[in-house]
Motif scaffolding. Structure first.
Motif, short mmCIF file in Angstrom:
data_model
loop_
_atom_site.label_atom_id
_atom_site.label_comp_id
_atom_site.label_asym_id
_atom_site.label_seq_id
_atom_site.Cartn_x
_atom_site.Cartn_y
_atom_site.Cartn_z
N LEU A 1 12.93 3.03 6.97
CA LEU A 1 11.62 3.67 6.99
C LEU A 1 10.58 2.77 6.31
O LEU A 1 10.92 1.91 5.50
N PRO A 2 9.31 2.98 6.63
CA PRO A 2 8.26 2.19 5.99
C PRO A 2 8.33 2.30 4.47
O PRO A 2 8.54 3.41 3.94
N PRO A 3 8.15 1.21 3.74
CA PRO A 3 8.32 1.24 2.28
C PRO A 3 7.34 2.14 1.54
O PRO A 3 7.63 2.59 0.44
N TYR A 4 6.17 2.42 2.15
CA TYR A 4 5.24 3.32 1.46
C TYR A 4 5.78 4.75 1.39
O TYR A 4 5.34 5.55 0.57
N MET A 5 6.76 5.06 2.23
CA MET A 5 7.37 6.39 2.17
C MET A 5 8.23 6.54 0.91
O MET A 5 8.51 7.66 0.48
N ASP A 6 8.63 5.41 0.31
CA ASP A 6 9.42 5.46 -0.91
C ASP A 6 8.64 6.11 -2.05
O ASP A 6 9.23 6.72 -2.94
N TRP A 7 7.33 5.93 -2.04
CA TRP A 7 6.53 6.54 -3.12
C TRP A 7 5.71 7.73 -2.65
O TRP A 7 4.84 8.22 -3.37
N GLY A 8 6.02 8.21 -1.44
CA GLY A 8 5.52 9.52 -1.05
C GLY A 8 4.35 9.54 -0.11
O GLY A 8 3.77 10.60 0.12
N ARG A 9 3.98 8.41 0.48
CA ARG A 9 2.94 8.43 1.51
C ARG A 9 3.62 8.68 2.85
O ARG A 9 4.65 8.07 3.16
N SER A 10 3.05 9.53 3.67
CA SER A 10 3.72 9.95 4.90
C SER A 10 3.21 9.24 6.14
O SER A 10 3.81 9.36 7.20
N ARG A 11 2.12 8.49 6.03
CA ARG A 11 1.50 7.94 7.23
C ARG A 11 1.07 6.50 7.01
O ARG A 11 0.86 6.06 5.88
N SER A 12 0.95 5.77 8.11
CA SER A 12 0.37 4.44 8.07
C SER A 12 -1.15 4.58 8.18
O SER A 12 -1.68 5.68 8.21
N GLY A 13 -1.84 3.46 8.27
CA GLY A 13 -3.28 3.51 8.38
C GLY A 13 -3.96 3.04 7.11
O GLY A 13 -3.32 2.64 6.14
N CYS A 14 -5.27 3.09 7.10
CA CYS A 14 -6.05 2.62 5.96
C CYS A 14 -5.70 3.37 4.68
O CYS A 14 -5.36 4.55 4.73
N TYR A 15 -5.82 2.69 3.56
CA TYR A 15 -5.46 3.32 2.29
C TYR A 15 -6.35 4.51 1.96
O TYR A 15 -5.96 5.40 1.21
N PHE A 16 -7.54 4.58 2.56
CA PHE A 16 -8.44 5.70 2.30
C PHE A 16 -8.46 6.71 3.44
O PHE A 16 -9.39 7.51 3.57
N CYS A 17 -7.43 6.72 4.26
CA CYS A 17 -7.42 7.60 5.42
C CYS A 17 -7.71 9.05 5.03
O CYS A 17 -7.08 9.62 4.13
N PHE A 18 -8.64 9.67 5.73
CA PHE A 18 -9.07 11.03 5.41
C PHE A 18 -8.04 12.08 5.84
O PHE A 18 -8.20 13.27 5.54
N TYR A 19 -6.98 11.67 6.55
CA TYR A 19 -5.94 12.62 6.92
C TYR A 19 -4.88 12.77 5.83
O TYR A 19 -3.93 13.54 5.99
N GLN A 20 -5.00 12.02 4.75
CA GLN A 20 -4.04 12.15 3.67
C GLN A 20 -4.10 13.54 3.03
O GLN A 20 -5.17 14.13 2.90
N GLN A 21 -2.95 14.02 2.58
CA GLN A 21 -2.90 15.22 1.77
C GLN A 21 -3.29 14.87 0.34
O GLN A 21 -3.23 13.71 -0.08
N LYS A 22 -3.64 15.87 -0.43
CA LYS A 22 -4.05 15.61 -1.82
C LYS A 22 -2.92 15.01 -2.64
O LYS A 22 -3.16 14.15 -3.51
#
Length: 284
Positions: A168-189
């Motif tokens: 799986l993508p390594p950013y999922m290791d620390w709890g991000r669920s999606r790819s895309g820009c670091y400021f993506c407005f679809y992120q959960q809080k």
């Protein structure tokens, strides 16, 4: 390639041989699709739309995928940057109601790369998803969905990634669920909180964009109803974490059994139904 694809291609393009293109977002589904199609369609082209606002984990994942594919992944970095388009849009930051970021930094570079010749665009929507997204409608581009056609669901995608050695993508290791820009407005809080803790420099950059937006006559929050400055306060961070843990516990209590991939190694796989309103070219 299935016979249904052959018939669909012939009815769309006649006898003209199309190019085969798969856009990679840095997410798990498009990565799995690339591996799935690697030997089935040897002539396929892989492209990655680099917005220059991606997380370092995304760049690492793309590089590792490229090694597994044994084929170069073309980069289609936009000629004009996010900051250029932000100025063009008079400081109006993108949101789910005005996705100019997807249009200018992803879709336009994709269409420029494709040109006007016939193209089959492979999209990584799974059979357990029921959503549509922001995909080019140019008449020379035919979108096809191999995972849906072949009945592959989330567990299949994870298996493909694990079997290939990519994971799986390594950013999922620390709890991000999606790819895309670091400021993506679809992120959960909770994802904003995790960004704050894992990449405080990127969080600070996102905060800077948000606070500058008011200079252009608009108060804008990436989280819609809450500023990042308020979200970053210790007491608020603690509350968001607590609320998230409670919601996860409720989900776990309703589940009848763990999947095999969760049992092996204790891997926790989050539900990704909240991604369904996102931009396909960004997030799959």
């Amino acid at each position: 390639m299935t016979m249904s694809y052959v018939a669909q291609i012939h009815s769309t393009f006649g006898d003209v041989e199309p190019r085969h293109i798969l856009s990679l977002s840095g997410g798990k589904d498009s990565a799995a699709l690339a591996i799935y199609l690697r030997d089935r369609i040897p002539q396929i082209e892989y492209i990655f739309h680099d917005t220059d606002k991606e997380l370092p984990e995304t760049y690492d994942y793309i590089a590792r995928l490229e090694a597994i594919l044994g084929k170069q992944i073309a980069r289609t970095t936009p000629v004009d940057s996010f900051d250029h388009w932000l100025a063009v849009y008079r400081g109006m930051l993108p949101s789910n109601h005005r996705r100019w970021c997807t249009k200018m930094l992803k879709l336009k570079p994709f269409e420029a790369y494709v040109g006007d010749g016939p193209v089959i665009n492979y999209v990584g929507l799974r059979a357990d998803e029921n959503r549509t997204g922001y995909i080019s409608t140019k008449p020379n581009i035919l979108a096809v969905y191999p995972f849906q056609d072949d009945g592959l669901v989330r567990a299949d995608i994870i298996r493909i990634l694990e079997d290939s050695g990519l994971g799986l993508p390594p950013y999922m290791d620390w709890g991000r669920s999606r790819s895309g820009c670091y400021f993506c407005f679809y992120q959960q809080k909770i994802e904003w909180v995790r960004l704050l803790e894992k990449h405080p420099d990127y969080f600070a950059l996102a905060l800077g964009y948000e606070e500058k937006a008011v200079q252009f006559g608009e108060q804008f929050f990436w989280c819609q109803s809450e500023s990042l400055r308020d979200l970053a306060k210790p007491e608020r961070v603690a509350r968001i974490k607590s609320d998230w843990e409670k919601s996860q516990e409720r989900k776990r209590s309703k589940r009848k059994a763990l999947t095999l991939v969760e049992t092996l190694g204790g891997l926790e796989v989050e539900d990704d139904s909240h991604l369904r309103d996102g931009c396909l070219v960004c997030s799959i």
